[in-house]
Motif scaffolding. Sequence first.
Motif, PDB file in Angstrom:
ATOM      1  N   ASP A   1      -6.261  -5.530  16.868  1.00  0.00           N
ATOM      2  CA  ASP A   1      -5.953  -6.184  15.501  1.00  0.00           C
ATOM      3  C   ASP A   1      -6.894  -6.091  14.518  1.00  0.00           C
ATOM      4  O   ASP A   1      -6.889  -5.942  13.433  1.00  0.00           O
ATOM      5  CB  ASP A   1      -5.704  -7.878  15.867  1.00  0.00           C
ATOM      6  CG  ASP A   1      -4.420  -7.987  16.534  1.00  0.00           C
ATOM      7  OD1 ASP A   1      -3.642  -7.259  16.485  1.00  0.00           O
ATOM      8  OD2 ASP A   1      -4.118  -9.201  17.044  1.00  0.00           O
TER       9      ASP A   1
ATOM     10  N   GLN B   1      -6.780  -2.834  13.089  1.00  0.00           N
ATOM     11  CA  GLN B   1      -5.524  -2.793  11.973  1.00  0.00           C
ATOM     12  C   GLN B   1      -6.035  -3.560  10.770  1.00  0.00           C
ATOM     13  O   GLN B   1      -5.697  -2.964   9.552  1.00  0.00           O
ATOM     14  CB  GLN B   1      -4.753  -3.362  12.564  1.00  0.00           C
ATOM     15  CG  GLN B   1      -3.198  -2.757  11.849  1.00  0.00           C
ATOM     16  CD  GLN B   1      -1.874  -3.645  12.357  1.00  0.00           C
ATOM     17  OE1 GLN B   1      -1.952  -4.226  13.274  1.00  0.00           O
ATOM     18  NE2 GLN B   1      -0.793  -3.393  11.537  1.00  0.00           N
ATOM     19  N   ILE B   2      -6.547  -4.753  10.866  1.00  0.00           N
ATOM     20  CA  ILE B   2      -7.184  -5.312   9.758  1.00  0.00           C
ATOM     21  C   ILE B   2      -8.114  -4.410   8.824  1.00  0.00           C
ATOM     22  O   ILE B   2      -7.992  -4.447   7.490  1.00  0.00           O
ATOM     23  CB  ILE B   2      -8.035  -6.738  10.126  1.00  0.00           C
ATOM     24  CG1 ILE B   2      -6.779  -7.807  10.459  1.00  0.00           C
ATOM     25  CG2 ILE B   2      -8.721  -7.137   9.011  1.00  0.00           C
ATOM     26  CD1 ILE B   2      -7.428  -8.886  10.952  1.00  0.00           C
TER      27      ILE B   2
ATOM     28  N   ARG C   1      -6.200  -1.756   7.134  1.00  0.00           N
ATOM     29  CA  ARG C   1      -5.672  -2.313   5.854  1.00  0.00           C
ATOM     30  C   ARG C   1      -6.538  -2.483   4.852  1.00  0.00           C
ATOM     31  O   ARG C   1      -6.072  -2.275   3.569  1.00  0.00           O
ATOM     32  CB  ARG C   1      -4.582  -3.648   6.272  1.00  0.00           C
ATOM     33  CG  ARG C   1      -3.711  -3.245   6.972  1.00  0.00           C
ATOM     34  CD  ARG C   1      -2.378  -4.211   6.780  1.00  0.00           C
ATOM     35  NE  ARG C   1      -1.354  -3.568   7.688  1.00  0.00           N
ATOM     36  CZ  ARG C   1      -0.338  -4.541   8.017  1.00  0.00           C
ATOM     37  NH1 ARG C   1      -0.227  -5.493   7.541  1.00  0.00           N
ATOM     38  NH2 ARG C   1       0.662  -4.255   8.728  1.00  0.00           N
TER      39      ARG C   1
ATOM     40  N   SER D   1      -7.306   0.800   3.134  1.00  0.00           N
ATOM     41  CA  SER D   1      -6.339   1.443   2.390  1.00  0.00           C
ATOM     42  C   SER D   1      -5.988   0.479   0.874  1.00  0.00           C
ATOM     43  O   SER D   1      -5.992   0.894   0.105  1.00  0.00           O
ATOM     44  CB  SER D   1      -5.132   1.549   3.034  1.00  0.00           C
ATOM     45  OG  SER D   1      -4.474   0.417   3.255  1.00  0.00           O
ATOM     46  N   ARG D   2      -6.066  -0.684   1.086  1.00  0.00           N
ATOM     47  CA  ARG D   2      -6.245  -1.575  -0.090  1.00  0.00           C
ATOM     48  C   ARG D   2      -7.229  -1.338  -1.000  1.00  0.00           C
ATOM     49  O   ARG D   2      -7.199  -1.418  -2.251  1.00  0.00           O
ATOM     50  CB  ARG D   2      -6.212  -3.165   0.256  1.00  0.00           C
ATOM     51  CG  ARG D   2      -4.716  -3.271   0.615  1.00  0.00           C
ATOM     52  CD  ARG D   2      -4.576  -4.854   1.324  1.00  0.00           C
ATOM     53  NE  ARG D   2      -4.925  -5.865   0.127  1.00  0.00           N
ATOM     54  CZ  ARG D   2      -4.452  -7.073   0.399  1.00  0.00           C
ATOM     55  NH1 ARG D   2      -3.666  -7.685   1.505  1.00  0.00           N
ATOM     56  NH2 ARG D   2      -5.124  -8.029  -0.392  1.00  0.00           N
TER      57      ARG D   2
ATOM     58  N   VAL E   1      -6.562   2.079  -2.689  1.00  0.00           N
ATOM     59  CA  VAL E   1      -5.520   1.822  -3.815  1.00  0.00           C
ATOM     60  C   VAL E   1      -6.151   1.124  -5.271  1.00  0.00           C
ATOM     61  O   VAL E   1      -5.901   1.503  -6.284  1.00  0.00           O
ATOM     62  CB  VAL E   1      -4.227   0.934  -3.306  1.00  0.00           C
ATOM     63  CG1 VAL E   1      -3.461   0.677  -4.366  1.00  0.00           C
ATOM     64  CG2 VAL E   1      -3.690   2.026  -2.335  1.00  0.00           C
TER      65      VAL E   1
ATOM     66  N   PHE F   1      -7.415   4.580 -13.096  1.00  0.00           N
ATOM     67  CA  PHE F   1      -6.541   4.865 -13.954  1.00  0.00           C
ATOM     68  C   PHE F   1      -6.580   3.895 -15.302  1.00  0.00           C
ATOM     69  O   PHE F   1      -6.452   4.283 -16.202  1.00  0.00           O
ATOM     70  CB  PHE F   1      -5.225   4.497 -13.180  1.00  0.00           C
ATOM     71  CG  PHE F   1      -3.998   4.581 -14.040  1.00  0.00           C
ATOM     72  CD1 PHE F   1      -3.520   5.684 -14.610  1.00  0.00           C
ATOM     73  CD2 PHE F   1      -3.362   3.356 -14.175  1.00  0.00           C
ATOM     74  CE1 PHE F   1      -2.520   5.576 -15.662  1.00  0.00           C
ATOM     75  CE2 PHE F   1      -2.328   3.493 -15.458  1.00  0.00           C
ATOM     76  CZ  PHE F   1      -1.705   4.620 -15.652  1.00  0.00           C
ATOM     77  N   LEU F   2      -6.891   2.543 -14.834  1.00  0.00           N
ATOM     78  CA  LEU F   2      -6.919   1.531 -16.112  1.00  0.00           C
ATOM     79  C   LEU F   2      -7.921   2.068 -17.075  1.00  0.00           C
ATOM     80  O   LEU F   2      -7.828   1.725 -18.387  1.00  0.00           O
ATOM     81  CB  LEU F   2      -6.883   0.233 -15.582  1.00  0.00           C
ATOM     82  CG  LEU F   2      -5.686  -0.369 -15.013  1.00  0.00           C
ATOM     83  CD1 LEU F   2      -6.087  -1.741 -14.338  1.00  0.00           C
ATOM     84  CD2 LEU F   2      -4.525  -0.347 -15.994  1.00  0.00           C
TER      85      LEU F   2
ATOM     86  N   LEU G   1      -6.835   4.710 -18.880  1.00  0.00           N
ATOM     87  CA  LEU G   1      -5.786   4.270 -19.874  1.00  0.00           C
ATOM     88  C   LEU G   1      -6.396   3.610 -21.138  1.00  0.00           C
ATOM     89  O   LEU G   1      -6.088   3.800 -22.267  1.00  0.00           O
ATOM     90  CB  LEU G   1      -4.801   3.311 -18.908  1.00  0.00           C
ATOM     91  CG  LEU G   1      -3.415   3.090 -20.177  1.00  0.00           C
ATOM     92  CD1 LEU G   1      -2.523   3.929 -20.553  1.00  0.00           C
ATOM     93  CD2 LEU G   1      -2.885   1.760 -19.088  1.00  0.00           C
TER      94      LEU G   1
END
Lengths: 45, 303
Positions: A5, A8-9, A12, A15-16, A19, A26-27, A30
């Motif tokens: 676990d 996995q945490i 995650r 990956s968060r 992103v 990107f912002l 922009l």
Amino acid sequence: MKPEDQDQIRARQKSRSIVTGLLLGFLAILFFAITLAKIGASHAI
Amino acid sequence: MTMLTYPAATLMPAHWRDFVALTKPRVMTLVVFTGLCGLLAAPGHIHPVLAFTAILCIALGAGAAATLNQWWEADIDAKMKRTANRPLPAGRMDRQAALHFGVGLSFFSVILMGVATNWFAAGVLLVSILFYVFIYTIWLKPRTAQNIVIGGAAGAFPPIIGWAAVTGDVGALPVALFMLTFFWTPPHFWALALFVRPDYAAAGIPMLPVVAGERATRRQIWFYTAIMAAAALAPVLLRLTGIVYGSVALAGTAVFVALAFQVYRSRETDPARMKPERRLFKYSILYLFLLFGAVVVDRWLLA
């Protein structure tokens, strides 16, 4: 909490983070582009 | 609304893909497309970067509304086969996270729209989000079988927002496109509601086929199709569009009316065998794409 676990945490969270980083990048691009467009527009007037 | 206790798995941080899923990307495509058409059909010039930002804001606003809709309806979604695997009912995400994400995205999209284009467009975007969340999701959807008729207005806003991003006001053409989408929504959704009726019945949502029965739904589909056909041809009669839209609208609407008539005449009660209903539902999506695309082609040809 089992070690799987925990792994996995971590996966995650990682990956968060990636992103979120990409979105912020990107912002930034922009907002820079919007600024240039706005400056260009005000010069045109 | 009843509070559900979700599996302990929600302690796990939600996967970023689940945040994307909350925004209903597939529904967003139609919203983005109609918004883009409104923007491209508007007179005047907009910088490509600002045009891109305006469309991005419409997409984010729609995503925010979809997120808040799922935050509110998590317990209902859990009862329907079609929606039970969404991030909240499946227990892959904490409800609070979805709420924060939805509210944050709403503010962000409206403010960015105001800064990048103009505050009138931002205001219309805000109204459409509030309308979808409060008037449709929270107030009307659980109370009346005419829910999607009024809720359809929320989905009809994008062409107005796209137009307003360029001009800073509203013209006759975006209002005509609003009316078209508004009256297109009932036949589109009720065709779907006919063949997923057991799902809605199980969730206790008063969709028309559940409350008034299938005969009444088929009659209503036919009735709204007639009004939609008038709305589709109105821009032609008002000379707001040219020959391309005129011919596409005429041919496309004729097919729509023919499919709706098959649904009206059908007596099928077994959802698994409702072919005309599925056909009408699928075609209705293509129909809206075609008509909006034709508006833009017309504008470019006239220019």
